[in-house]
Motif scaffolding. Sequence first.
Motif, PDB file in Angstrom:
ATOM      1  N   GLY A   7       0.822  -1.204   0.000  1.00 26.98           N
ATOM      2  CA  GLY A   7       0.000   0.000   0.000  1.00 26.98           C
ATOM      3  C   GLY A   7       0.857   1.255   0.000  1.00 26.98           C
ATOM      4  N   ASP A   8       0.203   2.383  -0.085  1.00 28.41           N
ATOM      5  CA  ASP A   8       0.878   3.675  -0.146  1.00 28.41           C
ATOM      6  C   ASP A   8       0.988   4.249   1.266  1.00 28.41           C
ATOM      7  OD1 ASP A   8       1.725   6.282  -0.566  1.00 28.41           O
ATOM      8  OD2 ASP A   8       0.591   6.501  -2.421  1.00 28.41           O
ATOM      9  N   ALA A   9       2.165   4.128   1.854  1.00 31.46           N
ATOM     10  CA  ALA A   9       2.355   4.579   3.235  1.00 31.46           C
ATOM     11  C   ALA A   9       2.145   6.077   3.378  1.00 31.46           C
ATOM     12  CB  ALA A   9       3.754   4.193   3.723  1.00 31.46           C
ATOM     13  N   VAL A  10       2.555   6.852   2.370  1.00 28.15           N
ATOM     14  CA  VAL A  10       2.407   8.306   2.439  1.00 28.15           C
ATOM     15  C   VAL A  10       0.932   8.691   2.442  1.00 28.15           C
ATOM     16  CG1 VAL A  10       2.861  10.485   1.244  1.00 28.15           C
ATOM     17  CG2 VAL A  10       4.654   8.756   1.399  1.00 28.15           C
ATOM     18  N   ALA A  11       0.138   8.055   1.564  1.00 20.16           N
ATOM     19  CA  ALA A  11      -1.298   8.346   1.518  1.00 20.16           C
ATOM     20  C   ALA A  11      -1.975   7.944   2.819  1.00 20.16           C
ATOM     21  CB  ALA A  11      -1.932   7.617   0.333  1.00 20.16           C
ATOM     22  N   GLU A  12      -1.591   6.792   3.365  1.00 21.65           N
ATOM     23  CA  GLU A  12      -2.192   6.340   4.617  1.00 21.65           C
ATOM     24  C   GLU A  12      -1.845   7.296   5.760  1.00 21.65           C
ATOM     25  OE1 GLU A  12      -0.972   2.342   5.266  1.00 21.65           O
ATOM     26  OE2 GLU A  12      -1.962   1.572   3.459  1.00 21.65           O
ATOM     27  N   LEU A  13      -0.610   7.763   5.803  1.00 22.35           N
ATOM     28  CA  LEU A  13      -0.193   8.717   6.832  1.00 22.35           C
ATOM     29  C   LEU A  13      -1.001  10.005   6.737  1.00 22.35           C
ATOM     30  CD1 LEU A  13       1.987   9.804   8.965  1.00 22.35           C
ATOM     31  CD2 LEU A  13       3.108  10.730   6.946  1.00 22.35           C
ATOM     32  N   CYS A  14      -1.078  10.573   5.528  1.00 21.77           N
ATOM     33  CA  CYS A  14      -1.793  11.842   5.358  1.00 21.77           C
ATOM     34  C   CYS A  14      -3.268  11.687   5.705  1.00 21.77           C
ATOM     35  CB  CYS A  14      -1.633  12.341   3.919  1.00 21.77           C
ATOM     36  SG  CYS A  14       0.068  12.791   3.484  1.00 21.77           S
ATOM     37  N   GLY A  15      -3.874  10.561   5.296  1.00 23.02           N
ATOM     38  CA  GLY A  15      -5.267  10.315   5.642  1.00 23.02           C
ATOM     39  C   GLY A  15      -5.469  10.182   7.133  1.00 23.02           C
ATOM     40  N   ALA A  16      -4.517   9.525   7.819  1.00 21.82           N
ATOM     41  CA  ALA A  16      -4.622   9.353   9.269  1.00 21.82           C
ATOM     42  C   ALA A  16      -4.510  10.690   9.996  1.00 21.82           C
ATOM     43  CB  ALA A  16      -3.537   8.397   9.760  1.00 21.82           C
ATOM     44  N   ILE A  17      -3.634  11.572   9.523  1.00 19.91           N
ATOM     45  CA  ILE A  17      -3.502  12.895  10.136  1.00 19.91           C
ATOM     46  C   ILE A  17      -4.800  13.677   9.980  1.00 19.91           C
ATOM     47  CG2 ILE A  17      -2.313  15.114   9.983  1.00 19.91           C
ATOM     48  CD1 ILE A  17       0.217  13.569   9.173  1.00 19.91           C
ATOM     49  N   ALA A  18      -5.386  13.625   8.777  1.00 18.44           N
ATOM     50  CA  ALA A  18      -6.657  14.316   8.534  1.00 18.44           C
ATOM     51  C   ALA A  18      -7.763  13.761   9.431  1.00 18.44           C
ATOM     52  CB  ALA A  18      -7.045  14.188   7.068  1.00 18.44           C
ATOM     53  N   HIS A  19      -7.824  12.437   9.541  1.00 17.62           N
ATOM     54  CA  HIS A  19      -8.854  11.799  10.369  1.00 17.62           C
ATOM     55  C   HIS A  19      -8.710  12.215  11.833  1.00 17.62           C
ATOM     56  CE1 HIS A  19     -11.612   8.697  11.814  1.00 17.62           C
ATOM     57  NE2 HIS A  19     -10.700   8.381  12.726  1.00 17.62           N
ATOM     58  N   ALA A  20      -7.474  12.182  12.343  1.00 15.20           N
ATOM     59  CA  ALA A  20      -7.244  12.531  13.746  1.00 15.20           C
ATOM     60  C   ALA A  20      -7.563  13.997  14.012  1.00 15.20           C
ATOM     61  CB  ALA A  20      -5.796  12.227  14.125  1.00 15.20           C
ATOM     62  N   ALA A  21      -7.223  14.869  13.061  1.00 19.50           N
ATOM     63  CA  ALA A  21      -7.483  16.295  13.256  1.00 19.50           C
ATOM     64  C   ALA A  21      -8.979  16.575  13.362  1.00 19.50           C
ATOM     65  CB  ALA A  21      -6.877  17.093  12.104  1.00 19.50           C
ATOM     66  N   VAL A  22      -9.749  16.064  12.399  1.00 21.08           N
ATOM     67  CA  VAL A  22     -11.191  16.332  12.396  1.00 21.08           C
ATOM     68  C   VAL A  22     -11.871  15.659  13.583  1.00 21.08           C
ATOM     69  CG1 VAL A  22     -13.321  16.008  11.094  1.00 21.08           C
ATOM     70  CG2 VAL A  22     -11.228  16.671   9.904  1.00 21.08           C
ATOM     71  N   ARG A  23     -11.417  14.456  13.920  1.00 22.62           N
ATOM     72  CA  ARG A  23     -12.001  13.766  15.076  1.00 22.62           C
ATOM     73  C   ARG A  23     -11.744  14.546  16.361  1.00 22.62           C
ATOM     74  NH1 ARG A  23     -10.845   7.456  16.858  1.00 22.62           N
ATOM     75  NH2 ARG A  23     -12.388   7.376  18.542  1.00 22.62           N
ATOM     76  N   GLY A  24     -10.606  15.230  16.437  1.00 21.72           N
ATOM     77  CA  GLY A  24     -10.298  16.046  17.602  1.00 21.72           C
ATOM     78  C   GLY A  24     -10.858  17.449  17.526  1.00 21.72           C
ATOM     79  N   GLN A  25     -11.761  17.695  16.558  1.00 18.29           N
ATOM     80  CA  GLN A  25     -12.444  18.977  16.368  1.00 18.29           C
ATOM     81  C   GLN A  25     -11.506  20.077  15.891  1.00 18.29           C
ATOM     82  OE1 GLN A  25     -14.718  19.941  19.882  1.00 18.29           O
ATOM     83  NE2 GLN A  25     -16.079  18.196  19.642  1.00 18.29           N
ATOM     84  N   ASP A  26     -10.340  19.695  15.341  1.00 14.43           N
ATOM     85  CA  ASP A  26      -9.455  20.664  14.718  1.00 14.43           C
ATOM     86  C   ASP A  26      -9.777  20.769  13.235  1.00 14.43           C
ATOM     87  OD1 ASP A  26      -7.989  21.081  17.106  1.00 14.43           O
ATOM     88  OD2 ASP A  26      -6.826  19.262  16.721  1.00 14.43           O
ATOM     89  N   ARG A  27      -9.234  21.766  12.581  1.00 11.93           N
ATOM     90  CA  ARG A  27      -9.388  21.893  11.132  1.00 11.93           C
ATOM     91  C   ARG A  27      -8.145  21.311  10.452  1.00 11.93           C
ATOM     92  NH1 ARG A  27     -11.069  27.661   9.070  1.00 11.93           N
ATOM     93  NH2 ARG A  27      -8.992  28.163   9.880  1.00 11.93           N
ATOM     94  N   PHE A  28      -8.349  20.704   9.287  1.00  7.84           N
ATOM     95  CA  PHE A  28      -7.251  20.093   8.544  1.00  7.84           C
ATOM     96  C   PHE A  28      -7.129  20.739   7.166  1.00  7.84           C
ATOM     97  CE2 PHE A  28      -5.759  17.223   5.256  1.00  7.84           C
ATOM     98  CZ  PHE A  28      -4.541  16.832   5.764  1.00  7.84           C
ATOM     99  N   GLY A  29      -5.866  20.941   6.746  1.00  6.21           N
ATOM    100  CA  GLY A  29      -5.602  21.457   5.408  1.00  6.21           C
ATOM    101  C   GLY A  29      -4.357  20.806   4.836  1.00  6.21           C
ATOM    102  N   MET A  30      -4.175  20.931   3.530  1.00  6.37           N
ATOM    103  CA  MET A  30      -3.013  20.304   2.878  1.00  6.37           C
ATOM    104  C   MET A  30      -2.475  21.201   1.766  1.00  6.37           C
ATOM    105  SD  MET A  30      -2.604  16.488   1.183  1.00  6.37           S
ATOM    106  CE  MET A  30      -3.653  16.772  -0.252  1.00  6.37           C
ATOM    107  N   ILE A  31      -1.147  21.222   1.680  1.00  6.07           N
ATOM    108  CA  ILE A  31      -0.441  21.872   0.582  1.00  6.07           C
ATOM    109  C   ILE A  31       0.461  20.820  -0.035  1.00  6.07           C
ATOM    110  CG2 ILE A  31       1.332  23.563  -0.010  1.00  6.07           C
ATOM    111  CD1 ILE A  31       0.217  25.353   2.189  1.00  6.07           C
ATOM    112  N   ALA A  32       0.404  20.648  -1.354  1.00 10.10           N
ATOM    113  CA  ALA A  32       1.222  19.657  -2.040  1.00 10.10           C
ATOM    114  C   ALA A  32       1.910  20.319  -3.226  1.00 10.10           C
ATOM    115  CB  ALA A  32       0.366  18.482  -2.506  1.00 10.10           C
ATOM    116  N   ALA A  33       3.205  20.076  -3.369  1.00  5.38           N
ATOM    117  CA  ALA A  33       3.955  20.685  -4.463  1.00  5.38           C
ATOM    118  C   ALA A  33       5.303  19.997  -4.603  1.00  5.38           C
ATOM    119  CB  ALA A  33       4.155  22.186  -4.223  1.00  5.38           C
ATOM    120  N   GLY A  34       5.899  20.144  -5.759  1.00  9.88           N
ATOM    121  CA  GLY A  34       7.254  19.675  -6.011  1.00  9.88           C
ATOM    122  C   GLY A  34       8.028  20.836  -6.611  1.00  9.88           C
ATOM    123  N   PRO A  35       8.496  20.694  -7.851  1.00 10.46           N
ATOM    124  CA  PRO A  35       9.148  21.838  -8.498  1.00 10.46           C
ATOM    125  C   PRO A  35       8.160  22.951  -8.821  1.00 10.46           C
ATOM    126  CG  PRO A  35       8.965  19.970 -10.015  1.00 10.46           C
ATOM    127  CD  PRO A  35       8.584  19.468  -8.663  1.00 10.46           C
TER     128      PRO A  35
END
Length: 274
Positions: free
Chosen positions: A84-112
């Motif tokens: 599986g994709d460990a990076v995707a699972e990690l990012c999804g878990a962070i989002a899940h934990a944030a919203v479950r804890g009543q925090d807001r979640f956001g993401m920025i993705a970029a390379g070059p």
Amino acid sequence: MFGRARGVAPGAHRAVGAGANGAFLRHASILETSDARRIDVRASITDPFGGLKVRRFENRARIDVFVVLDLSGSMTFGRDGEAGDAVAELCGAIAHAAVRGQDRFGMIAAGPTERADLAIRATRRAGVDEDVWRRVSANSGQGAGVGGLIAALDELPQRRSLVFVVSDFLMPEGDVDELLGRLWRHDVAPIVSQSSAVETRLPRFGLIETRDLETGRRRLVVMRRSLREKWLADARARRAALDRVFRRHGRPAFDLVDRFDADAFADHLLSGGV
């Protein structure tokens, strides 16, 4: 490692100042805190000066949680395996934990270059964790450099947030320094994505073909014992230099190796004082 939140909305994180939803802090004079609902009769009776004592409590508040995701070409390595994709699972878990804890979640993705199509504004909407997993799984990265990632940091809010930087950090030390330096106002948690295949699958002798995932250039190498030892020594030296940069910014890193281990990640965060 992590500082106190500065939000005003009630939440789960230790925050600046006193509040009504956290652990007991201390007693104060009612002249200091004029809240008669929190008068402590016993403490008032035993006060040698005869003053009224009021309980004061630790403040707990919400925060914004962001993932800053490196999508340069080198991040594709090790993300197409059967585990599986460990990076995707990690990012999804962070989002899940944030919203479950009543925090807001956001993401920025970029390379070059910046990837505005993958950006997620800070939100508490249900299902954001699944949305994050789908977006990250479908975009493993391409191109050389992290110029777009560094530029995209301007999209983060000015207020103090918790920022997870997910990258293999296969970039010049100066870029790592600039990346972490530009996040000085936030609480930062670096996450080093890596594959054990870099070390465990190196042959002791024979022909191997290498490919630069960012430029696409290929090279045929005759692997031998001395080259293998130098290869591994260089990898250890690079990681040691990376750890020095993390320490310089006071940010110990979490190693994401091959698969996402939720328990190990939670232990890392708890030891950091989140």
